[in-house]
Design a protein around this motif. Structure first.
Motif, PDB file in Angstrom:
ATOM      1  N   GLY A   1       0.787  -1.231   0.000  1.00  0.00           N
ATOM      2  CA  GLY A   1       0.000   0.000   0.000  1.00  0.00           C
ATOM      3  C   GLY A   1       0.811   1.267   0.000  1.00  0.00           C
ATOM      4  O   GLY A   1       0.298   2.331  -0.347  1.00  0.00           O
ATOM      5  N   SER A   2       2.076   1.201   0.411  1.00  0.00           N
ATOM      6  CA  SER A   2       2.943   2.374   0.365  1.00  0.00           C
ATOM      7  C   SER A   2       3.738   2.350  -0.936  1.00  0.00           C
ATOM      8  O   SER A   2       3.892   1.310  -1.566  1.00  0.00           O
ATOM      9  N   SER A   3       4.257   3.507  -1.347  1.00  0.00           N
ATOM     10  CA  SER A   3       5.015   3.559  -2.580  1.00  0.00           C
ATOM     11  C   SER A   3       6.320   4.316  -2.383  1.00  0.00           C
ATOM     12  O   SER A   3       6.417   5.213  -1.550  1.00  0.00           O
ATOM     13  N   TYR A   4       7.322   3.926  -3.169  1.00  0.00           N
ATOM     14  CA  TYR A   4       8.642   4.529  -3.114  1.00  0.00           C
ATOM     15  C   TYR A   4       8.987   4.991  -4.525  1.00  0.00           C
ATOM     16  O   TYR A   4       8.833   4.250  -5.490  1.00  0.00           O
ATOM     17  N   PHE A   5       9.495   6.232  -4.643  1.00  0.00           N
ATOM     18  CA  PHE A   5       9.771   6.790  -5.955  1.00  0.00           C
ATOM     19  C   PHE A   5      11.262   7.000  -6.159  1.00  0.00           C
ATOM     20  O   PHE A   5      11.996   7.342  -5.233  1.00  0.00           O
ATOM     21  N   SER A   6      11.712   6.815  -7.379  1.00  0.00           N
ATOM     22  CA  SER A   6      13.047   7.247  -7.776  1.00  0.00           C
ATOM     23  C   SER A   6      12.895   8.579  -8.495  1.00  0.00           C
ATOM     24  O   SER A   6      11.791   8.983  -8.833  1.00  0.00           O
ATOM     25  N   PRO A   7      14.029   9.264  -8.783  1.00  0.00           N
ATOM     26  CA  PRO A   7      13.936  10.396  -9.709  1.00  0.00           C
ATOM     27  C   PRO A   7      13.430   9.910 -11.063  1.00  0.00           C
ATOM     28  O   PRO A   7      13.365   8.715 -11.325  1.00  0.00           O
ATOM     29  N   SER A   8      13.088  10.829 -11.934  1.00  0.00           N
ATOM     30  CA  SER A   8      12.624  10.465 -13.267  1.00  0.00           C
ATOM     31  C   SER A   8      13.685   9.638 -13.974  1.00  0.00           C
ATOM     32  O   SER A   8      14.876   9.952 -13.946  1.00  0.00           O
ATOM     33  N   ILE A   9      13.253   8.532 -14.615  1.00  0.00           N
ATOM     34  CA  ILE A   9      14.214   7.696 -15.342  1.00  0.00           C
ATOM     35  C   ILE A   9      14.276   8.079 -16.809  1.00  0.00           C
ATOM     36  O   ILE A   9      14.986   7.452 -17.582  1.00  0.00           O
ATOM     37  N   GLY A  10      13.542   9.102 -17.204  1.00  0.00           N
ATOM     38  CA  GLY A  10      13.630   9.598 -18.565  1.00  0.00           C
ATOM     39  C   GLY A  10      12.358   9.380 -19.359  1.00  0.00           C
ATOM     40  O   GLY A  10      11.337   8.929 -18.850  1.00  0.00           O
ATOM     41  N   ASN A  11      12.422   9.717 -20.643  1.00  0.00           N
ATOM     42  CA  ASN A  11      11.263   9.620 -21.527  1.00  0.00           C
ATOM     43  C   ASN A  11      10.972   8.158 -21.859  1.00  0.00           C
ATOM     44  O   ASN A  11      11.821   7.452 -22.405  1.00  0.00           O
ATOM     45  N   VAL A  12       9.770   7.676 -21.562  1.00  0.00           N
ATOM     46  CA  VAL A  12       9.416   6.283 -21.816  1.00  0.00           C
ATOM     47  C   VAL A  12       8.506   6.135 -23.035  1.00  0.00           C
ATOM     48  O   VAL A  12       8.104   5.017 -23.366  1.00  0.00           O
ATOM     49  N   VAL A  13       8.173   7.236 -23.724  1.00  0.00           N
ATOM     50  CA  VAL A  13       7.279   7.164 -24.876  1.00  0.00           C
ATOM     51  C   VAL A  13       8.003   6.520 -26.054  1.00  0.00           C
ATOM     52  O   VAL A  13       9.169   6.822 -26.343  1.00  0.00           O
ATOM     53  N   GLY A  14       7.309   5.609 -26.755  1.00  0.00           N
ATOM     54  CA  GLY A  14       7.896   4.911 -27.885  1.00  0.00           C
ATOM     55  C   GLY A  14       8.418   3.546 -27.497  1.00  0.00           C
ATOM     56  O   GLY A  14       8.013   2.975 -26.482  1.00  0.00           O
ATOM     57  N   ASN A  15       9.330   2.978 -28.298  1.00  0.00           N
ATOM     58  CA  ASN A  15       9.898   1.656 -28.042  1.00  0.00           C
ATOM     59  C   ASN A  15      11.151   1.788 -27.189  1.00  0.00           C
ATOM     60  O   ASN A  15      12.106   2.469 -27.585  1.00  0.00           O
ATOM     61  N   HIS A  16      11.153   1.127 -26.045  1.00  0.00           N
ATOM     62  CA  HIS A  16      12.290   1.227 -25.130  1.00  0.00           C
ATOM     63  C   HIS A  16      12.513  -0.091 -24.397  1.00  0.00           C
ATOM     64  O   HIS A  16      11.599  -0.914 -24.265  1.00  0.00           O
ATOM     65  N   ILE A  17      13.738  -0.252 -23.889  1.00  0.00           N
ATOM     66  CA  ILE A  17      14.055  -1.338 -22.962  1.00  0.00           C
ATOM     67  C   ILE A  17      14.099  -0.746 -21.567  1.00  0.00           C
ATOM     68  O   ILE A  17      14.946   0.106 -21.267  1.00  0.00           O
ATOM     69  N   ILE A  18      13.182  -1.168 -20.733  1.00  0.00           N
ATOM     70  CA  ILE A  18      13.161  -0.714 -19.343  1.00  0.00           C
ATOM     71  C   ILE A  18      13.788  -1.811 -18.489  1.00  0.00           C
ATOM     72  O   ILE A  18      13.327  -2.956 -18.497  1.00  0.00           O
ATOM     73  N   THR A  19      14.841  -1.463 -17.775  1.00  0.00           N
ATOM     74  CA  THR A  19      15.540  -2.422 -16.922  1.00  0.00           C
ATOM     75  C   THR A  19      15.301  -2.059 -15.463  1.00  0.00           C
ATOM     76  O   THR A  19      15.481  -0.907 -15.067  1.00  0.00           O
ATOM     77  N   VAL A  20      14.887  -3.026 -14.688  1.00  0.00           N
ATOM     78  CA  VAL A  20      14.723  -2.853 -13.239  1.00  0.00           C
ATOM     79  C   VAL A  20      15.461  -3.996 -12.563  1.00  0.00           C
ATOM     80  O   VAL A  20      15.291  -5.160 -12.932  1.00  0.00           O
ATOM     81  N   ARG A  21      16.299  -3.674 -11.588  1.00  0.00           N
ATOM     82  CA  ARG A  21      16.946  -4.729 -10.798  1.00  0.00           C
ATOM     83  C   ARG A  21      16.740  -4.435  -9.326  1.00  0.00           C
ATOM     84  O   ARG A  21      16.870  -3.299  -8.869  1.00  0.00           O
ATOM     85  N   THR A  22      16.381  -5.459  -8.609  1.00  0.00           N
ATOM     86  CA  THR A  22      16.100  -5.313  -7.185  1.00  0.00           C
ATOM     87  C   THR A  22      17.090  -6.153  -6.387  1.00  0.00           C
ATOM     88  O   THR A  22      17.534  -7.211  -6.833  1.00  0.00           O
ATOM     89  N   ALA A  23      17.438  -5.659  -5.212  1.00  0.00           N
ATOM     90  CA  ALA A  23      18.358  -6.359  -4.322  1.00  0.00           C
ATOM     91  C   ALA A  23      17.619  -6.733  -3.053  1.00  0.00           C
ATOM     92  O   ALA A  23      16.721  -6.009  -2.606  1.00  0.00           O
ATOM     93  N   LEU A  24      17.978  -7.849  -2.488  1.00  0.00           N
ATOM     94  CA  LEU A  24      17.338  -8.303  -1.262  1.00  0.00           C
ATOM     95  C   LEU A  24      17.724  -7.385  -0.104  1.00  0.00           C
ATOM     96  O   LEU A  24      18.856  -7.399   0.379  1.00  0.00           O
TER      97      LEU A  24
END
Length: 259
Positions: free
Chosen positions: A162-185
């Protein structure tokens, strides 16, 4: 007496087979395999990064899709048989071609896999076509709990109970892109677009997730309105060299420019 023994043998063999099935599926950490509607092929992992490959869905492989006529089934190329099936009957995803690229268009819909999985640690590479900078684009989430990962208005958003955590803007996502997310334990989590600058957020989700392109929210489910060309998930944080190799291989396939 001989007749009794002859009848008993098939029963004994059936019981033995059921015992073997129970033993081999009980210890699966993520998911027991589904009965696939098509056979797997010997695909090579993106960039040769096979260790930890856990989910892999690719719209360029038409044989991995069962259409009736919309997407009812998407075969998992990772070899782990964690296959997606469309949830519900309304606005199901459909296969299409845009700018000469095959993709699966999600009309505010999600797809569910058979068992919940932890979202830490993970590395996700999602090749997506998104229409606006202001919308919410869920990547992976829970269907019953406000937990998951989404790109909202160009920012990485990690939902935790229910809570949310934000990063700074990761840039323009409009169009075709590869979005990479990596999480650490228990550590920092990172996101980038097309291998650009990585931005971080620090969250510790404890609730697992069970769907792509959707997250349950108190105000109603958030589902993707956009297209997915490829989604690859590893159940660990890839090294910098591994991310580079995998991203370049994926980018070459889809005609996306990356460093």
């Amino acid at each position: 007496m001989t007749g009794v023994q002859t009848c008993a043998l098939p029963i004994f063999h059936s019981l033995a087979l059921l015992l073997v099935i129970a033993i081999t599926t009980a210890g699966a950490r993520w998911s027991p395999p589904l009965s696939a509607e098509i056979a797997a092929a010997p695909w090579s992992a993106p960039g040769g990064v096979a260790s930890g490959l856990a989910l892999w869905y690719d719209a360029s492989e038409a044989a991995t899709l069962a259409l009736r006529p919309r997407v009812k089934f998407w075969f998992d190329k990772s070899g782990t048989a964690r296959d997606f099936r469309a949830t519900g009957t309304y606005a199901q995803p459909y296969a299409t071609v845009l700018v000469s690229k095959p993709m699966i268009y999600f009309a505010s819909m999600a797809m569910k896999f058979p068992i919940a999985i932890p979202i830490e640690p993970l590395t996700i590479m999602a090749v997506m076509r998104l229409a606006t900078q202001t919308s919410a684009y869920p990547l992976i989430g829970s269907s019953t709990n406000t937990t998951g990962i989404s790109i909202d208005a160009g920012r990485l958003r990690i939902y935790v109970n229910g809570s949310s955590y934000f990063s700074p803007s990761i840039g323009n996502v409009v169009g075709n892109h590869i979005i990479t997310v990596r999480t650490a334990l228990g550590g920092a989590d990172y996101a980038s677009v097309d291998g650009g600058v990585e931005y971080s957020a620090n969250a510790t989700p404890t609730v697992p997730v069970d769907q792509i392109m959707g997250i349950h929210a108190a105000t109603g489910d958030i589902r993707l309105a956009g297209a997915v060309m490829e989604l690859v998930v590893w159940d660990r944080a890839l090294t910098s060299a591994e991310r580079l190799a995998a991203r370049r291989a994926i980018a070459l396939k889809w005609g996306i420019t990356v460093p």
